[in-house]
Design a protein around this motif. Sequence first.
Motif, short mmCIF file in Angstrom:
data_model
loop_
_atom_site.label_atom_id
_atom_site.label_comp_id
_atom_site.label_asym_id
_atom_site.label_seq_id
_atom_site.Cartn_x
_atom_site.Cartn_y
_atom_site.Cartn_z
N ASP A 123 0.82 -1.22 0.00
CA ASP A 123 0.00 0.00 0.00
C ASP A 123 0.85 1.27 0.00
OD1 ASP A 123 0.96 -0.23 2.58
OD2 ASP A 123 -0.95 0.19 3.54
N TYR A 124 2.14 1.15 -0.33
CA TYR A 124 3.04 2.30 -0.38
C TYR A 124 2.76 3.06 -1.66
CZ TYR A 124 7.35 4.94 0.36
OH TYR A 124 8.27 5.93 0.57
N ARG A 125 1.93 4.11 -1.55
CA ARG A 125 1.49 4.88 -2.71
C ARG A 125 1.14 6.29 -2.27
NH1 ARG A 125 -3.79 5.19 -1.59
NH2 ARG A 125 -4.72 3.51 -0.41
N PRO A 126 1.07 7.24 -3.21
CA PRO A 126 0.66 8.60 -2.83
C PRO A 126 -0.74 8.58 -2.21
CG PRO A 126 1.52 8.55 -5.08
CD PRO A 126 1.37 7.12 -4.63
N GLN A 127 -0.93 9.43 -1.20
CA GLN A 127 -2.22 9.51 -0.53
C GLN A 127 -2.50 10.95 -0.10
OE1 GLN A 127 -3.02 6.38 2.43
NE2 GLN A 127 -1.11 5.44 1.76
N ARG A 171 -4.84 13.15 2.71
CA ARG A 171 -5.67 13.05 3.92
C ARG A 171 -6.12 14.44 4.31
NH1 ARG A 171 -6.11 8.78 7.35
NH2 ARG A 171 -5.94 10.19 9.08
N LEU A 176 -0.11 12.62 8.31
CA LEU A 176 0.63 11.64 7.53
C LEU A 176 1.63 10.95 8.45
CD1 LEU A 176 1.36 13.96 4.47
CD2 LEU A 176 -0.61 12.44 4.81
N THR A 196 -1.04 5.99 9.37
CA THR A 196 -2.12 6.49 8.52
C THR A 196 -1.88 6.29 7.03
OG1 THR A 196 -1.24 8.75 8.47
CG2 THR A 196 -2.83 8.21 10.22
N VAL A 197 -0.61 6.41 6.58
CA VAL A 197 -0.34 6.31 5.14
C VAL A 197 0.80 5.35 4.80
CG1 VAL A 197 -1.28 8.60 4.64
CG2 VAL A 197 1.18 8.34 5.08
N CYS A 220 4.03 5.66 5.53
CA CYS A 220 5.32 6.29 5.25
C CYS A 220 6.39 5.70 6.17
CB CYS A 220 5.22 7.80 5.39
SG CYS A 220 4.65 8.37 6.99
#
Length: 138
Positions: A4-8, A10, A29, A33-34, A36
């Motif tokens: 799931d390591y992708r741009p996000q 929030r 972030l 949550t993302v 990172c």
Amino acid sequence: MPDDYRPQIRSVDEVPPDHRRGGDVRTLLSPKTVGCTSGFMGVATIPPGDWIAEHYHPFSEEFVYVVSGALVAELDGERQEVPARHGLFIPINARHRLRNEGDEEASIVFHLGPLAPRPPMGHVDTEQRATAEASASS
């Protein structure tokens, strides 16, 4: 890297406020949550007369940008005034407290990195908010 390591993106409105150390702190972030891996970022608002209790980070540098209002940063006991549109660098292990001594709400963006080996190791409180509030009123 995680799958799931992708741009996000929030929104601050998706994040519950954290008031434990003062102000309204929202971590936007983070690894949780993302996903990172190098640090975390968030925002905080500090009403007039409020403050974020003193603490330090044994593994992370902290970068603070004052979007609006103004802060007084106490860094290892030394007072620094940080007006709007200015950034503040807080080195690893520097004890720091952020105060709003003005008459308008202060709004900040913060980033910390690198990450501690485990989240509980990343933040060391040196004052408890209940103790700080009792001291301020006496």
